[in-house]
Design an enzyme around this catalytic site. Structure first.
Site, mmCIF file in Angstrom:
data_model
loop_
_atom_site.group_PDB
_atom_site.id
_atom_site.type_symbol
_atom_site.label_atom_id
_atom_site.label_comp_id
_atom_site.label_asym_id
_atom_site.label_seq_id
_atom_site.Cartn_x
_atom_site.Cartn_y
_atom_site.Cartn_z
ATOM 1 N N GLU A 136 0.872 -1.243 -0.052
ATOM 2 C CA GLU A 136 0.155 -0.033 -0.129
ATOM 3 C C GLU A 136 0.803 1.427 0.027
ATOM 4 O OE1 GLU A 136 -2.775 -0.621 3.271
ATOM 5 O OE2 GLU A 136 -3.562 -2.362 2.342
ATOM 6 N N ASN A 170 2.493 -4.393 -3.695
ATOM 7 C CA ASN A 170 1.059 -4.862 -3.441
ATOM 8 C C ASN A 170 -0.015 -3.472 -2.910
ATOM 9 O OD1 ASN A 170 -0.966 -7.232 -2.935
ATOM 10 N ND2 ASN A 170 -1.077 -6.897 -0.718
ATOM 11 N N HIS A 225 -9.985 -6.230 -2.781
ATOM 12 C CA HIS A 225 -11.059 -5.919 -1.673
ATOM 13 C C HIS A 225 -12.508 -5.093 -2.360
ATOM 14 C CE1 HIS A 225 -8.797 -7.679 1.401
ATOM 15 N NE2 HIS A 225 -8.171 -6.741 1.090
ATOM 16 N N GLU A 251 -5.949 -10.408 -2.291
ATOM 17 C CA GLU A 251 -6.808 -10.326 -1.046
ATOM 18 C C GLU A 251 -8.225 -10.542 -1.297
ATOM 19 O OE1 GLU A 251 -5.377 -7.340 1.570
ATOM 20 O OE2 GLU A 251 -3.551 -7.700 0.993
ATOM 21 N N ASP A 282 -12.122 -10.374 -1.890
ATOM 22 C CA ASP A 282 -13.355 -10.660 -1.183
ATOM 23 C C ASP A 282 -14.267 -9.344 -1.896
ATOM 24 O OD1 ASP A 282 -12.486 -8.233 0.425
ATOM 25 O OD2 ASP A 282 -12.272 -9.255 2.099
HETATM 26 O O1 9MR Z 1 -6.949 -9.148 7.630
HETATM 27 C C1 9MR Z 1 -6.212 -8.560 8.334
HETATM 28 C C2 9MR Z 1 -6.872 -8.150 9.657
HETATM 29 O O2 9MR Z 1 -7.125 -9.361 10.669
HETATM 30 C C3 9MR Z 1 -6.280 -7.009 10.522
HETATM 31 O O3 9MR Z 1 -6.950 -6.632 11.449
HETATM 32 C C4 9MR Z 1 -5.914 -5.693 9.613
HETATM 33 C C5 9MR Z 1 -5.453 -4.725 10.291
HETATM 34 O O4 9MR Z 1 -4.905 -3.697 9.534
HETATM 35 O O5 9MR Z 1 -5.222 -6.369 8.464
HETATM 36 C C6 9MR Z 1 -6.039 -7.075 7.577
HETATM 37 O O6 9MR Z 1 -5.492 -7.464 6.536
HETATM 38 C C7 9MR Z 1 -5.353 -6.314 5.473
HETATM 39 C C8 9MR Z 1 -4.160 -6.683 4.622
HETATM 40 O O7 9MR Z 1 -2.963 -6.892 5.705
HETATM 41 C C9 9MR Z 1 -3.759 -5.380 3.640
HETATM 42 N N1 9MR Z 1 -4.820 -5.170 3.096
HETATM 43 C C10 9MR Z 1 -6.044 -5.024 3.731
HETATM 44 C C11 9MR Z 1 -6.353 -6.052 4.543
HETATM 45 C C12 9MR Z 1 -7.571 -5.969 5.260
HETATM 46 O O8 9MR Z 1 -7.746 -4.997 6.036
#
Ligand code: 9MR
Length: 512
Positions: A165, A206, A242, A271, A273
């Protein structure tokens, strides 16, 4: 870490070629498309197309045996959702802790899965000490972190999200301790450092909202072009994906993937969904299935798209409700681990049969029972009572099921109203509408379509009675005697002339 480096177990249907580096190479990993299409897991279907199909997971979920069984069998790749992030792996400067990440890597090894490492450099889930460092010390801290972690997982992690990001929505670089200290050069430095620690790992940048053409993906494209021109070791671009049904499908995803591929890069959906505002309804579920399907189709259309990872496979462990209150139902399986219509859509897009819920290629073992609750067959309403029974050995997600009661309108108005008067499963979870048959046949120029927004039918279970009713908008009378699905019986009996569908595929009855 108990990993045997560079050595993985194979599992049924997957040859040991699922090795380190196979993320990029995945070619013919299973016996053949014909077999895979009949019976394959999501990963086997993807592997038959030279791709992997993976899921995120997280340490607290792994003791859930039913969850772990599907994770270990259906998916060929896993990504730790949290346990390889900086706050977990180096909570205090120089104190490394890979225990949780190792649990995920060991799970992958035991199940013949590859691992995407997530993530080395990110502004979020960053321990406080990094942000507190004087700028002059950030680069050394970053390179040390990358070197330690990548070295630890050498041979166990096939691909790394080296930087996560890096961009704002408008395509400018996001502020972070790394950007503040090094400007955008931190990205090249991070990639070079990771490559030095594991020359075999595939290295990715990413981000989210870079799936379609737009300012943010343009910025990623410009950065990738620049890094390649400078000879920086960059292997791929991760598109998080997402998505949300209410925001539309990314603009020209396929074209966008292709332009990165044309730079000589791999592309991965990292990722995936597709969330929605709750409650779910039939229209949202259909849109969601179509988005999942379109992502798979885009990936299959671009040769350098190496695979797809869903951001966990079940609503039970989704990050969505915690982050977007009132939204959810984003994943391929529901909270009871039953496959949803989106799962069938993915299977179909991957070239497999629609198994309507994961039961051995069968669209689902269901039957419809019916009784006539209408005292008169010539008045202005039709009142079918229905029950849906799961006759198979696997749970069926009701949101994937529709039922059709076929009848004739006998002239009068073409608009209809329908009602659910009562059901133990609660009428608020039952959808119903009258649909005109495109090519009417004897006994059927319309059908009442019944669906469900939620719920799971366990093996042997019945919905119980669903009391339905319909009328024409002008309240003119019907003659039900010639209606295809009509029967005068007032006690429940199996009804072969009322059809049921799982994931859109006929699962019970005979159509008129
Ligand atoms: O799935 C992850 C969640 O359990 C955490 O609380 C969250 C914290 O930022 O991060 C989530 O995963 C993220 C990923 O690392 C990067 N892209 C967005 C994802 C969803 O927030």
């Amino acid at each position: 870490m108990s990993l045997v480096k560079r050595c993985r177990h194979s599992r049924a249907g997957v040859v040991p070629a699922l090795l380190v580096g196979a993320l990029a190479l995945a070619t013919t990993l299973v016996g053949g498309p014909a077999t895979a299409a009949q019976q394959g897991t999501l990963h086997e279907l993807a592997a038959a197309q030279g791709r992997y199909f993976g899921s995120a997971t997280d340490n607290p979920e792994l003791p859930d045996a039913a969850y772990a069984a599907i994770l270990g069998s259906e998916f060929g790749q896993i990504t730790p959702g949290n346990s390889m992030k900086w706050d977990t792996t180096e909570p205090a400067q120089g104190r490394f802790d890979f225990a949780k990440g190792d649990v995920v890597a060991d799970f992958a090894q035991q199940h013949g899965q590859t691992v995407r490492g997530h993530t080395l450099v990110w502004h979020s889930q960053l321990p406080g000490w990094v942000g507190a460092l004087p700028s002059a010390q950030v680069e050394a801290a970053m390179t040390n972190h990358i070197t330690e972690e990548v070295t630890h997982y050498r041979g166990a992690v096939a691909a790394w999200d080296v930087v996560n990001e890096p961009f704002n929505e408008d395509g400018t670089f996001r502020t972070s301790p790394f950007h503040t200290a090094m400007g955008s050069d931190y990205i090249a430095t991070a990639l070079r450092t990771a490559h030095a620690a594991d020359p075999d790992a595939r290295l990715y940048l990413n981000d989210y909202n870079i799936e379609g053409l737009g300012a943010k993906s343009d910025a990623m494209y410009a950065l990738a072009s620049e890094l390649i021109a400078e000879g920086v070791p960059l292997d791929g671009i991760g598109m998080q994906a997402h998505l949300a049904v209410q925001y539309g499908f990314p603009y020209q995803m396929r074209e966008n993937m292709r332009r990165f591929a044309d730079l000589g890069l791999d592309v991965a959906v990292t990722e995936l969904d597709v969330r929605m505002r709750l409650p779910a309804d039939a229209a949202k579920v259909t849109t969601q299935s179509s988005y999942y399907q379109q992502v798979v189709e885009a990936c299959l259309a671009v040769e350098r798209c190496v695979g797809i990872t869903v951001w966990d496979y079940t609503d039970k462990y989704s990050w969505v409700p915690g982050t977007f209150p009132g939204e959810g139902a984003a994943n391929l399986y529901d909270e009871n681990l039953a496959p949803k219509p989106a799962h069938d859509a993915v299977r179909t897009a991957l070239g497999g049969g629609d198994d309507g819920g994961g039961e051995d290629g069968d669209p689902g073992a269901l039957k419809v029972r019916y009784r006539n609750s209408d005292g008169s067959g010539t008045d202005n309403q039709i009142k079918p009572g229905l029950q849906l029974v799961n006759t198979g050995g696997t749970a069926v997600s009701l949101s994937s099921v529709t039922v059709r009661y076929w009848f004739t309108g006998d002239n009068g108005a073409s608009a209809y109203n329908s009602w659910c008067d009562w059901s133990p499963i609660d009428c608020s979870t039952v959808t119903h509408r009258v649909v005109a048959v495109a090519t009417p046949v004897a006994g059927a120029d319309h059908y009442l379509e019944v669906g469900f927004t939620t719920g799971t039918l366990a093996p042997g279970a019945s919905t119980g009675e669903i009391q339905l009713r319909l009328n024409k908008a002008d309240w003119s009378n019907f003659d039900e005697s010639d209606d295809y699905s009509h029967d005068s019986g007032t006690s429940y009996a199996d009804a072969a002339k009322i059809t049921a569908y799982v994931g859109g595929e006929l699962a019970w009855g005979i159509e008129p």
